[in-house]
Write an enzyme that holds these catalytic residues in place. Sequence first.
Site, PDB file in Angstrom:
ATOM      1  N   GLY B  29     -21.432 -21.918  60.036  1.00 56.80           N
ATOM      2  CA  GLY B  29     -20.251 -22.530  59.442  1.00 56.80           C
ATOM      3  C   GLY B  29     -19.829 -23.829  60.101  1.00 56.80           C
ATOM      4  O   GLY B  29     -19.006 -24.557  59.563  1.00 56.80           O
ATOM      5  N   CYS B 238     -23.617 -12.787  27.601  1.00 53.88           N
ATOM      6  CA  CYS B 238     -24.531 -13.878  27.285  1.00 53.88           C
ATOM      7  C   CYS B 238     -25.009 -13.745  25.844  1.00 53.88           C
ATOM      8  O   CYS B 238     -25.465 -12.678  25.416  1.00 53.88           O
ATOM      9  CB  CYS B 238     -25.718 -13.856  28.241  1.00 53.88           C
ATOM     10  SG  CYS B 238     -26.981 -15.056  27.807  1.00 53.88           S
ATOM     11  N   CYS B 241     -29.184 -13.382  26.044  1.00 56.54           N
ATOM     12  CA  CYS B 241     -29.879 -12.214  26.595  1.00 56.54           C
ATOM     13  C   CYS B 241     -28.968 -11.006  26.711  1.00 56.54           C
ATOM     14  O   CYS B 241     -29.401  -9.947  27.136  1.00 56.54           O
ATOM     15  CB  CYS B 241     -30.487 -12.544  27.965  1.00 56.54           C
ATOM     16  SG  CYS B 241     -29.266 -12.644  29.278  1.00 56.54           S
ATOM     17  N   CYS B 263     -26.040 -17.459  29.953  1.00 53.46           N
ATOM     18  CA  CYS B 263     -26.241 -17.438  31.396  1.00 53.46           C
ATOM     19  C   CYS B 263     -26.418 -18.867  31.895  1.00 53.46           C
ATOM     20  O   CYS B 263     -27.177 -19.643  31.316  1.00 53.46           O
ATOM     21  CB  CYS B 263     -27.499 -16.666  31.755  1.00 53.46           C
ATOM     22  SG  CYS B 263     -27.436 -14.929  31.354  1.00 53.46           S
ATOM     23  N   CYS B 269     -31.957 -15.610  32.626  1.00 51.70           N
ATOM     24  CA  CYS B 269     -31.773 -15.377  31.200  1.00 51.70           C
ATOM     25  C   CYS B 269     -33.140 -15.190  30.522  1.00 51.70           C
ATOM     26  O   CYS B 269     -33.339 -14.259  29.741  1.00 51.70           O
ATOM     27  CB  CYS B 269     -31.026 -16.562  30.595  1.00 51.70           C
ATOM     28  SG  CYS B 269     -30.296 -16.233  28.993  1.00 51.70           S
TER      29      CYS B 269
END
Lengths: 256, 289
Positions: B29, B238, B241, B263, B269
């Site tokens: 970080g 979606c 899909c 997606c 997808c």
Amino acid sequence: MTPLLSVHGITKHYGTHIGCADVSFDLYPGEVMGIVGESGSGKSTLLNCMAGHLAPDAGAVVFDTRTDGPKDTVTMSEPERRMLGRTDWAFVHQHARDGLRMGVSAGGNVGERLMAVGERHYGDIRNRATDWLDRVEIDAGRVDDRPTTFSGGMQQRLQIARNLVTGPRLVFMDEPTGGLDVSVQARLLDLLRGLVRDMGLSAIIVTHDLAVVRLLADRLMVMKSGRVVEAGLTDQVLDDPQHAYSQLLVSSVLQV
Amino acid sequence: MTDYNFAYLDEQTKRMIRRAILKGLAIPGYQVPFASREMPMPYGWGTGGVQVSAAVLTPEDTFKVIDQGADDTTNAVSIRSFFERTAGVETTTDTSAASVIQTRHRIPEEPLKEDQILVYQVPIPEPLRFLEPRESETRKMHSLEEYGLMHVKLYEDISRHGHIATSYAYPVKVEGRYVMDPSPIPKFDNPKLGDMAAIQLFGAGREQRIYALPPYTQVVSLDFEDHPFEASKADQVCGLCGAEDSYLDEVIIDDAGGRLFCCSDTDYCLGRRNAGHQGSSLPGNEVAA
């Protein structure tokens, strides 16, 4: 009784110029100290040295901390000093813009110190912010407004609320009434006096306005060219000034 | 092969970047400054990500680039062909087949594995930037762990919108120490940052910073006790899909206000469609909306 703040021989040079030289005094809990003097007399330098914004060249500022007792804030580590700066100390700037976040709502401004010491409950933060807005006579309905939409007097009161929300024990004020018109000044002074008395605050007020110290301060220091030329009880100094400069200062006040 | 050194950058530069990456991995970080180079693309197009990718690529790697989840957008296509030309590495669009994935603003839906590296393109690495403009001050705030200001931003969100409206670049705290900007990924992806098996590297070219999350790092999204963090997505499935658990893009498909949710991860997808899943918007499956 232990002094809350004990200042020993604070000296600050800017190159060859003297900022302030060899200033010493004790401040006891609940006491309000006024520092007066003309522009360039070293008042603000002294205040900034005491509040940790400037590093003094010599001297010690001993603060009576809650946990460890008296401790020199000049030599303490920076995290400790900054922690003091957002818990036990408060600093009210002359220009509210220096002390506020102008892009953040009034509530966020007041809440910042709470969040900085670990408060993580939105509802609580907001309630305390609203409560403090009320105490400084700002309408609670303006909690989500930005300080840019506030008048100068309101901004100054907001700055005070933001500083006092964590219950500090020592407040540094740099010309808190500068730039405000007289009626707003009077209300602000009234408010400050009430808060100082209610909360038992100690305060150090730097100003060139003798009326402000007459109203607020218990004790007074007069500075000239970086040195303290006279110190004593406020009424004593103002009514019977001994040093030539103090006499000049007191006699310069316009009588209406 | 071309006259370029492997992966465009010279060996000394890659060495310098690898040192920054190692330091970043050692202090999760923490933003490590590095001497960012001019790349043959404009700032904001992924110069940081490209440099990090160049430094970690080996000739045996298989490389994948996604832009907002898609493999076929301009940014993804051009960076992929850049490394095809300058490094001659294998490229793929298949998430599971890639060993290095450079991404702009998404984490693939498919969980990543231990032998993979995910490289993020970061525009502004400093999470405190819009609250505190001074770099000297933000550095001090990081070193002293003064992160109260980050909550002021979330406070402002709630007071203005009634909930935390920050929906991307949602600040996180890494291993209880550094507050980090996860790059502008949707907050839907935030839970995937923590405890990930793959190495995550973040490169900001213009701002000259690199930071990193080693595998299985604790990453917590900041929030309030009474307004907890919530990973949000469009409340749809979606259209191509039929996936209910993936992050969706909203696509305008005609001038009559017609729209399609699909997606954002094109590889995910396609994989689902190849496996026989069908969405309601595919030809022949349309239902009256």
